[in-house]
Design a protein around this motif. Structure first.
Motif, PDB file in Angstrom:
ATOM      1  N   PRO A   1      79.193  97.660  80.836  1.00 43.98           N
ATOM      2  CA  PRO A   1      78.756  97.124  79.713  1.00 43.98           C
ATOM      3  C   PRO A   1      78.028  95.611  80.133  1.00 43.98           C
ATOM      4  O   PRO A   1      78.618  95.007  80.611  1.00 43.98           O
ATOM      5  CB  PRO A   1      79.848  96.991  78.848  1.00 43.98           C
ATOM      6  CG  PRO A   1      81.118  96.856  79.814  1.00 43.98           C
ATOM      7  CD  PRO A   1      80.650  97.619  81.134  1.00 43.98           C
ATOM      8  N   GLU A   2      76.967  95.591  79.344  1.00 44.27           N
ATOM      9  CA  GLU A   2      76.337  94.052  79.590  1.00 44.27           C
ATOM     10  C   GLU A   2      75.457  93.986  78.324  1.00 44.27           C
ATOM     11  O   GLU A   2      74.656  94.615  77.932  1.00 44.27           O
ATOM     12  CB  GLU A   2      75.187  94.320  80.783  1.00 44.27           C
ATOM     13  CG  GLU A   2      75.742  94.487  82.237  1.00 44.27           C
ATOM     14  CD  GLU A   2      74.828  94.320  83.175  1.00 44.27           C
ATOM     15  OE1 GLU A   2      73.693  94.151  82.744  1.00 44.27           O
ATOM     16  OE2 GLU A   2      74.968  94.595  84.534  1.00 44.27           O
ATOM     17  N   GLU A   3      75.911  92.777  77.661  1.00 42.42           N
ATOM     18  CA  GLU A   3      75.250  92.281  76.474  1.00 42.42           C
ATOM     19  C   GLU A   3      75.187  93.519  75.627  1.00 42.42           C
ATOM     20  O   GLU A   3      73.802  93.436  74.978  1.00 42.42           O
ATOM     21  CB  GLU A   3      74.155  91.632  77.082  1.00 42.42           C
ATOM     22  CG  GLU A   3      74.400  90.441  77.773  1.00 42.42           C
ATOM     23  CD  GLU A   3      73.218  89.629  78.364  1.00 42.42           C
ATOM     24  OE1 GLU A   3      72.230  89.682  78.043  1.00 42.42           O
ATOM     25  OE2 GLU A   3      73.556  88.488  78.657  1.00 42.42           O
ATOM     26  N   ALA A   4      75.968  94.151  75.186  1.00 44.12           N
ATOM     27  CA  ALA A   4      76.141  95.300  73.965  1.00 44.12           C
ATOM     28  C   ALA A   4      74.971  96.521  74.359  1.00 44.12           C
ATOM     29  O   ALA A   4      74.708  97.346  73.740  1.00 44.12           O
ATOM     30  CB  ALA A   4      75.541  94.711  72.931  1.00 44.12           C
ATOM     31  N   LYS A   5      74.821  96.437  75.843  1.00 44.16           N
ATOM     32  CA  LYS A   5      74.127  97.616  76.188  1.00 44.16           C
ATOM     33  C   LYS A   5      74.835  98.568  77.659  1.00 44.16           C
ATOM     34  O   LYS A   5      75.633  97.701  78.173  1.00 44.16           O
ATOM     35  CB  LYS A   5      72.847  97.386  76.892  1.00 44.16           C
ATOM     36  CG  LYS A   5      71.756  96.813  75.839  1.00 44.16           C
ATOM     37  CD  LYS A   5      70.328  96.658  76.284  1.00 44.16           C
ATOM     38  CE  LYS A   5      70.324  95.581  77.464  1.00 44.16           C
ATOM     39  NZ  LYS A   5      70.578  94.132  77.134  1.00 44.16           N
TER      40      LYS A   5
ATOM     41  N   SER B   1      73.331  91.109  84.025  1.00 50.31           N
ATOM     42  CA  SER B   1      73.035  90.050  83.072  1.00 50.31           C
ATOM     43  C   SER B   1      74.605  89.990  82.458  1.00 50.31           C
ATOM     44  O   SER B   1      75.597  90.740  82.121  1.00 50.31           O
ATOM     45  CB  SER B   1      72.272  90.436  81.790  1.00 50.31           C
ATOM     46  OG  SER B   1      70.944  90.341  82.191  1.00 50.31           O
ATOM     47  N   GLY B   2      74.861  88.550  82.041  1.00 54.18           N
ATOM     48  CA  GLY B   2      76.062  88.170  81.405  1.00 54.18           C
ATOM     49  C   GLY B   2      76.707  87.046  81.817  1.00 54.18           C
ATOM     50  O   GLY B   2      76.054  86.375  82.375  1.00 54.18           O
TER      51      GLY B   2
ATOM     52  N   ALA C   1      80.005  91.304  77.725  1.00 53.54           N
ATOM     53  CA  ALA C   1      79.811  92.379  77.822  1.00 53.54           C
ATOM     54  C   ALA C   1      79.588  93.148  76.446  1.00 53.54           C
ATOM     55  O   ALA C   1      78.542  94.010  76.549  1.00 53.54           O
ATOM     56  CB  ALA C   1      81.111  93.124  78.652  1.00 53.54           C
ATOM     57  N   PHE C   2      80.131  92.831  75.471  1.00 55.83           N
ATOM     58  CA  PHE C   2      79.890  93.681  73.976  1.00 55.83           C
ATOM     59  C   PHE C   2      79.163  92.573  73.029  1.00 55.83           C
ATOM     60  O   PHE C   2      79.225  93.124  71.991  1.00 55.83           O
ATOM     61  CB  PHE C   2      81.356  94.133  73.542  1.00 55.83           C
ATOM     62  CG  PHE C   2      81.831  94.958  74.609  1.00 55.83           C
ATOM     63  CD1 PHE C   2      81.193  96.377  74.736  1.00 55.83           C
ATOM     64  CD2 PHE C   2      82.769  94.692  75.421  1.00 55.83           C
ATOM     65  CE1 PHE C   2      81.858  97.163  75.795  1.00 55.83           C
ATOM     66  CE2 PHE C   2      83.394  95.695  76.430  1.00 55.83           C
ATOM     67  CZ  PHE C   2      83.018  96.653  76.381  1.00 55.83           C
ATOM     68  N   SER C   3      78.552  91.435  73.736  1.00 54.20           N
ATOM     69  CA  SER C   3      77.716  90.758  72.827  1.00 54.20           C
ATOM     70  C   SER C   3      76.463  91.066  72.833  1.00 54.20           C
ATOM     71  O   SER C   3      75.650  90.959  74.054  1.00 54.20           O
ATOM     72  CB  SER C   3      77.802  89.061  73.023  1.00 54.20           C
ATOM     73  OG  SER C   3      79.464  88.731  73.143  1.00 54.20           O
TER      74      SER C   3
END
Length: 230
Positions: A25-29, A40-41, A128-130
């Protein structure tokens, strides 16, 4: 590519099913990271030096593999604070792989970078989920009002008991004790707010009063002590 004679003499056996890298999970992807640019993160790492006399909390905001923002907080070692100053200049603009293999001067900061790399490479980031991650500047939000690190410093001995010296509220000026000489609260001054008041034009004594506060059952105290002198 050079092969040994033993390998050359082997017959070919084809590899079976392989689904590639596991998505993280990386930035809602969900991303299958194969290159450093895939990372990314925003996340943190904590490190310590070899004699364990100091520690570092490192926070990095990484976009497409490039460090865009770095927050370095240190405690326990005077030399480490100067190393942190250098790290703040070194880190932005590097890829996370470059940062992992860069001498950040202090063992604690290098260890924090290693621990952070492991987390972000496995997708265990704060963002991770933003969606789109956290904006550049999120590191300053970690410091709160006054832009100061949140430090807890307490001390105690068997014979004389505990002393609260500094907590998230700020610098402890007085401990409130009850009739059993147990701590029931404290008075404090928030140096970050105090400096903001002074920079805004307040006189130091007035700024001190405005930045002061109390916590707990201060009104019920039988007596107050200075935790640094009594």
């Amino acid at each position: 590519m050079v092969y040994s004679q033993e390998v050359k003499d082997m017959c070919v056996v084809h590899q079976g099913v392989h689904h590639g890298a596991a998505p993280i999970p990386e930035e809602a992807k969900w991303v299958k990271s194969r290159k450093v640019e895939d990372i990314s993160g925003y996340t943190h790492g904590v490190g310590w030096c070899a004699p364990q006399q100091g520690a570092c909390k490192l926070s990095l905001n990484v976009k497409n593999g490039i460090i865009q923002e770095a927050l370095i907080e240190t405690i326990g070692c005077s030399g480490m604070t100067h190393s942190a100053a250098m790290a703040a200049e070194i880190l932005p603009g590097l890829t996370v792989l470059e940062a992992l293999n860069t001498d950040l001067v202090c063992d604690a900061i290098n260890t924090a970078m290693r621990e952070l790399f492991l987390q972000i490479a496995y997708g265990r980031s704060q963002s991770a989920f933003s969606e789109d991650g956290l904006q550049i500047g999120a590191g300053l939000e970690d410091l709160g009002k006054g832009t100061r690190s949140m430090v807890g410093t307490t001390y105690g001995t068997l014979e004389k008991g505990p002393r609260y010296l500094e907590l998230t509220d700020g610098y402890i000026t007085d401990l409130a004790l009850d009739e059993n000489d147990e701590i029931i609260g404290y008075k404090f001054v928030n140096f970050g707010k105090m400096m903001d008041f002074i920079k805004a034009g307040d006189e130091p004594n007035e700024a001190f009063k405005k930045a002061s506060g109390k916590y707990g059952r201060v009104a019920d105290a039988v007596k107050f002590i200075d935790p640094r002198k009594q």
